[in-house]
Design a protein around this motif. Structure first.
Motif: not given
Length: 248
Positions: A2-5, A136-138, A158-166, A176-183
């Protein structure tokens, strides 16, 4: 991913290579967090997350403690968080997040960078609509974790995307990167802590919600001169654009 990556690939700014700049940035954020929620990490989730981020950046413990102590002092001035918006050459949108104790100085400096490198400082709202502020959480990718199951659980938080990074170069453990709503920052952080997941860092990012703009190498170099100048300013915390990463 996705766009975040796609956007995150471009977020390896030069300033992260300058340790003093990183420590200054985190120190200001700690000051703001302490002023807002007090110095007790137990009751201040934002401060707790910042301390974890500071450790991940190898910020010395004494620096962290000094920042908290200084923020607690009555005569410590407040930093104001101010966002500036503008356009770089070729119409590239630029969002500049600052933490400053002198707005007149900061706006004059930011304006001078735009003018010098062929851009233009805009008015409030001129480009902000092109970005979404995200939590954004790692976290560490511990063995046996099921990403699909984790994502299903976190959607309710409130999370809308997460993915693993090797890390292909072997310089960093898988994460793992976790993207969610600001609030949703606090509730996502609480889930991570309550479920024994090891948090590496936590922050806010502005993610473009429009297609990234691809430029020629020559055009891109002109834009990056402006971005580099802005990023080097002591009052600047983060710089975001809708410029696409250079082709490797």
């Amino acid at each position: 991913m996705g766009r975040a990556f796609e956007f995150r690939k471009e977020r390896k700014f030069k300033r992260w290579g300058h340790m003093a700049k990183v420590f200054t940035r985190i120190g200001k954020e700690i000051t703001i967090a302490v002023k807002a929620g007090g110095p007790d990490v137990t009751g201040n989730p934002r401060l707790r997350a910042l301390m974890q981020t500071a450790r991940s950046e190898n910020m010395p413990k004494e620096n962290i403690e000094r920042a908290i102590k200084r923020a607690s002092e009555k005569d410590q001035g407040d930093y104001k968080e101010i966002v500036y918006e503008g356009r770089a050459p070729h119409g590239i949108a630029v969002l500049v997040e600052t933490a400053t104790d002198n707005n007149n100085r900061t706006v004059a400096n930011v304006r001078s960078y735009f003018n010098k490198y062929g851009g233009e400082l805009g008015t409030s709202g001129s480009v902000a609509f092109m970005f979404d502020r995200k939590s954004v959480f790692k976290i560490k990718a511990k063995d046996g974790i099921d990403l699909d199951e984790l994502e299903l659980e976190l959607i309710d938080y409130g999370v809308d995307e997460l993915f693993r990074v090797d890390d292909e170069e072997g310089e960093e453990e898988s994460y793992i990167m976790i993207y969610g709503a600001f609030e949703s920052f606090n509730q996502i952080q609480k889930y991570i802590e309550d479920n024994g997941l090891e948090m590496i860092s936590a922050e806010f990012e502005q993610i473009p919600n429009v297609p990234l703009v691809h430029l020629t190498k020559e055009q891109s170099e002109g834009v990056r001169k402006l971005l580099d100048a802005i990023e080097e300013d002591d009052d600047v915390q983060n710089v975001y654009t809708n410029l696409a990463p250079d082709e490797e």
